[in-house]
Scaffold this motif. Structure first.
Motif, PDB file in Angstrom:
ATOM      1  N   SER A 367       0.816  -1.201   0.000  1.00 50.01           N
ATOM      2  CA  SER A 367       0.000   0.000   0.000  1.00 50.01           C
ATOM      3  C   SER A 367       0.850   1.252   0.000  1.00 50.01           C
ATOM      4  CB  SER A 367      -0.940  -0.032   1.202  1.00 50.01           C
ATOM      5  OG  SER A 367      -1.985   0.872   0.981  1.00 50.01           O
ATOM      6  N   GLY A 368       0.210   2.368   0.224  1.00 48.61           N
ATOM      7  CA  GLY A 368       0.959   3.602   0.369  1.00 48.61           C
ATOM      8  C   GLY A 368       0.860   4.522  -0.822  1.00 48.61           C
ATOM      9  N   LEU A 369       0.070   4.140  -1.812  1.00 54.95           N
ATOM     10  CA  LEU A 369      -0.004   4.989  -3.004  1.00 54.95           C
ATOM     11  C   LEU A 369      -0.764   6.269  -2.744  1.00 54.95           C
ATOM     12  CD1 LEU A 369      -0.644   2.304  -5.723  1.00 54.95           C
ATOM     13  CD2 LEU A 369       1.430   3.553  -5.215  1.00 54.95           C
ATOM     14  N   GLN A 370      -1.833   6.147  -1.955  1.00 58.82           N
ATOM     15  CA  GLN A 370      -2.657   7.326  -1.729  1.00 58.82           C
ATOM     16  C   GLN A 370      -2.519   7.827  -0.299  1.00 58.82           C
ATOM     17  OE1 GLN A 370      -4.616   4.746  -3.544  1.00 58.82           O
ATOM     18  NE2 GLN A 370      -4.290   5.798  -5.462  1.00 58.82           N
TER      19      GLN A 370
END
Lengths: 383, 359
Positions: A367-370
């Motif tokens: 994760s961590g894209l947004q």
């Protein structure tokens, strides 16, 4: 594989996600006051991240990642017990692969193996029994961990060992049961929760009946779900529909695999071999009464706990970790001070960072894209 | 225990020694007649070629052969250990030839010569060694390289697992070929020459400890013809690397890190065979991290991508070639996958091996 692909169809997903967004709006959910659903099972956590499910859904829906990853809730003291057994020179210690990296108080089984212990990765307890057959001069110990999903296979393996008269085989039993833990979570006054995505594999064994109290006593909906992304979206849709209809029920989205009655034959084997244990320790959650099983006296000769005089020492969870808060959904992984620094997949401090089903590892890997806070935590320099 | 292969090569086939033993013993590493028998009858007999020359401690190679091809020498080495030693689609000998040839080829070099050092476990079957040596020779012939020098060692039972092979290789790089991560630009197309994960899945199934039976073969092959075709179709190709251990996920993470660019992948464009996907589903593994032995990642200018893919698809081992993503200026150093499902996720390098999940 075609069968699985049908449950990953992007166009169907878009339609379903749109419908879920409509339900959330109708329920008045917002980013500030989201609907909070707990997926109990680590397999669901993994699927949510692997397919980027959260990207398709509005922020007015929040996932809480529950305690249903058996490797993640393995206490440190129990890993120490495994290593103590594995260090006996005549022992072959057999385990599922993902238990190998779980940190004990000083080391993991993988490190113990490097130090000379004979630790073997197997794919089934029957493989461990085969090891015992092939190595009559060694003692083979299988690490029996997992929920009701894996319990029948270890119980049947013990029955098989008994039938064949294999005397050099035993099991270190760390089987746990999900129902008492769900009750403990629901009893936690800090817990704010709108419903559950129920564990598909566990339900395949226990059936839907044991969840009844969640609807009747705690007034929360639970929908048993499959592990494909469309299964999960469908289950979310069913939970939200219950909310819109003012219902609280136990429903089964995964009927193509899971009968409502579960698997009575498997349960019978489990009941023959195991009995409830007074209390079991869960990493991050502490002791929960009647949340695990132990061997019945008639099968104690297969019980590694009885065979090897284990010290059974309790080892406190690392103070800097907030595994418990993350397991209960009270904190997001990146809000833990250890996340990305002292605790990373390279050097896991908490077990949630070990298995790909663990919430912390899932956030770290996938994760961590947004989410810039997550991104920052993930990339911080280890202390 | 030094046992250089060179001095033992007799000039005429008639004076070669022969080996009657069926199992290797420590005597075959002792420097005496038994060792000469093993080297002569198994390895030299299989590898025999004029480049082996006059049997000194080293091969002596004519520089003109290199300068006729290019202006730089490429030199690489790799060790090969695999369990099982023989598997559907290949064996450790074939891997040892193709692996080193491929490491030269992905740098744009034309491979010419290899060395071969073999560490043998006491008790290994001589018949197995003969099969591996023959397999290496066949692979070398296919790649147009010769095995020109070598060494054998025998170690006690349990100190090695049957056979370990180390090869080194040299080749020449044609003038003007400049491949490297630093040449990759935002907007470049990222392509792969075929389905990923075949080798890793084959090895897992072949170990037999999962009772999985799958009709699947390792992709182990020489990449030289494919790379020559790629460079002909897209002369301005920026970068090529074979995606071996750690799978394409690791190769792409390395590329993103070294190039200082982001990589955006399209999951549905990544070719994966049904059987490999099946094994991954059962064991909870991700094909992006499975090892390959005949699969490379290349970065080419976007406008050359179609020609590059067409050229690869015309060749064996390139039928499944596809553009799987692109280099971007966003998220430098990171690899992002747009999932089949319409979401997206980070693809990170793994710390260790993938471990099967229990439920």
């Amino acid at each position: 594989m075609k069968h699985a692909d049908e449950y990953r169809d992007h166009d169907l997903a878009k339609g379903l996600a749109h419908a879920v967004a409509g339900q959330l709006a109708a329920l008045g959910a917002t980013e500030a006051r989201p609907i909070r659903l707990m997926e109990v099972c680590g397999g669901h956590t993994h699927a949510i991240f692997r397919y980027g499910l959260a990207d398709l859904l509005p922020k007015s829906l929040e996932f809480l990642h529950g305690p249903g990853c058996p490797v993640c809730v393995l206490p440190r003291g129990r890993v120490d017990d495994c290593i103590a057994i594995a260090r006996h020179p005549d022992v072959i210690f057999a385990t599922f692969g993902d238990a190998m990296r779980v940190p004990g108080s000083t080391r993991s089984l993988l490190q113990a193996k490097a130090d000379g212990a004979d630790v073997r990765m197997v794919y089934s307890p029957l493989d461990a029994l085969a090891l015992a057959r092939r190595n009559p001069d060694r003692r083979v110990v299988f690490f029996g961990l997992g929920f009701e999903t894996t319990m029948p296979s270890t119980a049947l393996t013990v029955l098989q060992a008994e039938a064949e008269g294999i005397g050099n085989f035993s099991i270190l039993c760390n089987h746990i049961t999900i129902i008492p833990t769900l009750r403990a979570i629901l009893d936690d006054p800090l817990m704010e929760l709108d419903g559950f995505i129920g564990p598909g594999h566990v339900t395949m064994i226990i059936g839907t009946e044991p969840y009844g109290f969640i609807a009747s006593e705690y007034r929360k909906p639970l929908v048993v779900a499959g592990f494909e992304p469309l299964d999960l979206l469908h289950a979310i849709h069913m939970i939200l529909q219950q909310k819109l209809d003012g219902r609280c029920e136990i429903e089964n989205q995964y009927q193509r695999v899971v009968p409502n009655t579960g698997n009575p034959v498997a349960r019978k084997a489990v009941e023959r071999v195991y009995e409830p244990r007074a209390t079991s320790e869960w990493r991050g959650l502490g002791d929960i009464a009647l949340s695990g099983v132990q061997f019945r006296p008639a099968y104690r000769r297969f019980d590694a706990e009885a065979i090897f005089a284990l010290r059974g020492e309790r080892v406190a969870d690392p103070v800097e970790c907030r595994c418990g808060d993350v397991l209960k959904g009270l904190a997001k992984p990146w809000q833990c001070p250890a996340f990305g620094g002292a605790c990373s997949p390279e050097m896991p401090l908490g077990a949630l960072m070990v298995s790909s089903e663990g919430a912390c590892a899932a956030y770290y890997q996938y994760s961590g894209l947004q989410n810039s806070a997550l991104d920052a935590a993930r990339n911080k320099v280890p202390a | 225990m030094t046992s250089p292969m060179k001095p033992l090569i007799a000039p005429a086939a008639t004076s070669r020694r022969s080996l009657s033993a069926t199992k290797v013993t420590l005597a075959h590493g002792g420097g005496g007649r038994a060792m000469r028998d093993l080297i002569d009858d198994v390895f030299v007999a299989a590898f025999a070629n004029p480049d082996m020359g006059d049997m000194d401690d080293q091969a002596r190679l004519d520089l003109a052969r290199f300068t006729a091809i290019g202006d730089r020498l490429a030199f690489t080495t790799d060790g090969f250990v695999v369990d099982p030693v023989e598997f559907p689609g290949g064996d450790v000998g074939k891997l040892a030839v193709y692996g080193t040839v491929n490491d030269l080829a992905v740098g744009g070099a034309r491979p010419l010569h290899l060395s071969c050092a073999v560490i043998i476990e006491e008790g290994a079957d001589v018949a197995l060694l003969r099969r591996l040596a023959a397999s290496m020779r066949a692979a070398a012939d296919e790649c147009g390289v010769t095995i020109v020098t070598g060494d054998t060692k025998v170690v006690g039972r349990g100190q090695a697992d049957k056979v370990f092979i180390t090869t080194a290789g040299v080749g020449a790089i044609p003038a003007g070929r400049m491949l490297g991560t630093r040449r990759v630009c935002a907007g470049d197309a990222i392509l792969v020459n075929g389905p990923i994960g075949d080798h890793g899945a084959t090895i897992m199934a072949a170990r037999g400890d999962m009772a999985l039976e799958a009709d699947i073969r390792s992709d182990c092959r020489a990449l030289t013809p494919l790379i020559e075709a790629l460079l002909a179709a897209s002369p301005d190709t920026r970068f090529i690397r074979d995606a071996t251990r750690g799978g394409i996920a690791s190769t792409l993470s390395e590329l993103a890190g070294e190039a200082g660019l982001g990589i955006r992948l399209e999951e549905k464009a990544i070719p994966v065979r049904e059987q490999v996907r099946g094994i991954c589903e059962i064991l909870g593994l991700d094909p992006l991290y499975l090892a390959n032995e005949g699969t490379f990642i290349a970065a080419v200018p976007a406008e050359a991508a179609a020609a590059a893919v067409a050229a690869l698809r015309a060749l064996p081992g390139g039928e499944g070639a596809a553009v799987i993503g692109r280099a971007t200026a966003e998220r430098p150093g990171g690899v992002v996958l747009d999932t089949v499902f319409g979401g997206s996720r980070i693809v990170d390098m793994l710390f260790g091996e993938q471990l099967p999940r229990i439920c």
